[in-house]
Write a protein that holds these residues in place. Sequence first.
Motif, mmCIF file in Angstrom:
data_model
loop_
_atom_site.group_PDB
_atom_site.id
_atom_site.type_symbol
_atom_site.label_atom_id
_atom_site.label_comp_id
_atom_site.label_asym_id
_atom_site.label_seq_id
_atom_site.Cartn_x
_atom_site.Cartn_y
_atom_site.Cartn_z
ATOM 1 N N THR A 68 0.821 -1.217 0.000
ATOM 2 C CA THR A 68 0.000 0.000 0.000
ATOM 3 C C THR A 68 0.848 1.257 0.000
ATOM 4 N N VAL A 69 0.197 2.363 -0.381
ATOM 5 C CA VAL A 69 0.807 3.691 -0.301
ATOM 6 C C VAL A 69 -0.058 4.512 0.645
ATOM 7 N N ARG A 70 0.577 5.320 1.482
ATOM 8 C CA ARG A 70 -0.152 6.213 2.393
ATOM 9 C C ARG A 70 0.188 7.648 2.006
ATOM 10 N N ALA A 110 -5.365 2.826 -12.396
ATOM 11 C CA ALA A 110 -5.353 3.750 -11.254
ATOM 12 C C ALA A 110 -5.312 2.907 -9.990
ATOM 13 N N PRO A 111 -4.750 3.445 -8.901
ATOM 14 C CA PRO A 111 -4.761 2.659 -7.658
ATOM 15 C C PRO A 111 -6.174 2.542 -7.100
ATOM 16 N N ARG A 112 -6.441 1.459 -6.397
ATOM 17 C CA ARG A 112 -7.715 1.367 -5.683
ATOM 18 C C ARG A 112 -7.619 2.144 -4.376
ATOM 19 N N ASP A 159 -4.805 4.762 10.564
ATOM 20 C CA ASP A 159 -4.935 5.336 11.909
ATOM 21 C C ASP A 159 -4.376 6.755 11.987
ATOM 22 N N ALA A 160 -3.449 7.071 11.080
ATOM 23 C CA ALA A 160 -2.846 8.410 11.087
ATOM 24 C C ALA A 160 -3.640 9.383 10.219
ATOM 25 N N GLY A 161 -4.801 8.942 9.710
ATOM 26 C CA GLY A 161 -5.644 9.831 8.900
ATOM 27 C C GLY A 161 -5.190 9.967 7.464
ATOM 28 N N ARG A 162 -4.314 9.082 7.020
ATOM 29 C CA ARG A 162 -3.819 9.154 5.638
ATOM 30 C C ARG A 162 -4.659 8.260 4.724
ATOM 31 N N GLU A 163 -4.739 8.633 3.442
ATOM 32 C CA GLU A 163 -5.437 7.758 2.505
ATOM 33 C C GLU A 163 -4.554 6.547 2.211
ATOM 34 N N VAL A 164 -5.193 5.405 2.059
ATOM 35 C CA VAL A 164 -4.483 4.158 1.774
ATOM 36 C C VAL A 164 -4.864 3.724 0.364
#
Length: 266
Positions: A25-27, A52-54, A60-65
Amino acid sequence: MNGRAEEVLAGGAENRGAVVRVGDTVRRPQKPFSFAVHLLLQHLEAVGFEGAPRFLGIDDAGREVLDYIPGETVTATVPAWARRARTADSVARLLRDYHRAVSSFRWPSATPWDSSVEPPWAGGGLLCHNDPVRSNIVCRGGLAVALIDFDRAAPALPEWEIACAVRQWIPLRGEEDEHDPESAGQRTAARIRRFCDVYGLEGGSRLRVLDAIRDSEAASRVMLERRAAEGHPAYVRFLREGAADRIEARRLWLDRHAEALRDAMV
Ligand SMILES: Nc1ncnc2c1ncn2[C@@H]1O[C@H](COP(=O)(O)OP(=O)(O)OP(=O)(O)O)[C@@H](O)[C@H]1O
Ligand SMILES: [Mg+2]
């Protein structure tokens, strides 16, 4: 994070140092408009678009995954393969397929998209990516496979998106062609025409791409200088390394070859 290692993904400017890979994953940090981008990514997944990424959720840190998409992006020195026609063709196909997939996406009227697209190119019914630069397209074997970083997604005309891609994936020649400026103009014009053809753009729209290229060059200079003046380190560095001069050189080049470019598009 369950103790899993975070690897910083370098290369971008806007979120430099804050985009990380965790396993597959990317955050990424969220923006005020991120929930709208997530609707867009969910639409792309629902219609089976694989370029495109899903969107996988919020951590938990509020970042998009997002999905990590294997491959390479061009983030510093531009390798020879990234200047080749077959690579540009694959970018044109990726944009064509993305626009087909997104054409059925409907969003609530008050959705707060990013506002960096300049008039008269902003608005309309197509939700464009608006930033198909080298660092925002994952390639494999020298071919474009996916768009990433949808932070600038917003309704726009496709000519704007195509212009942005052309500026990055087709070398607009500069001083080095002074010995034979006419054929250099024609060669580049033929490549821009080819990009439009692979995408599937017809006559009048092809001419508008030329206008959009000029507007996009000007807009990128304004944005660069504004972000540098605000003290954003990546843009301060771009400016110091001569990015504004390169934009100016391309503007002059486009002016000089305006006729050859127009002739090739009609
Ligand atoms: N989903 C992904 N899959 C694979 N690699 C990714 C993904 N997202 C980001 N990357 C890698 O991380 C780099 C930086 O990511 P990203 O484009 O999100 O940063 P940014 O700072 O927002 O970029 P920009 O300056 O274009 O706004 C990309 O160039 C790419 O190499
Ligand atoms: Mg990016």
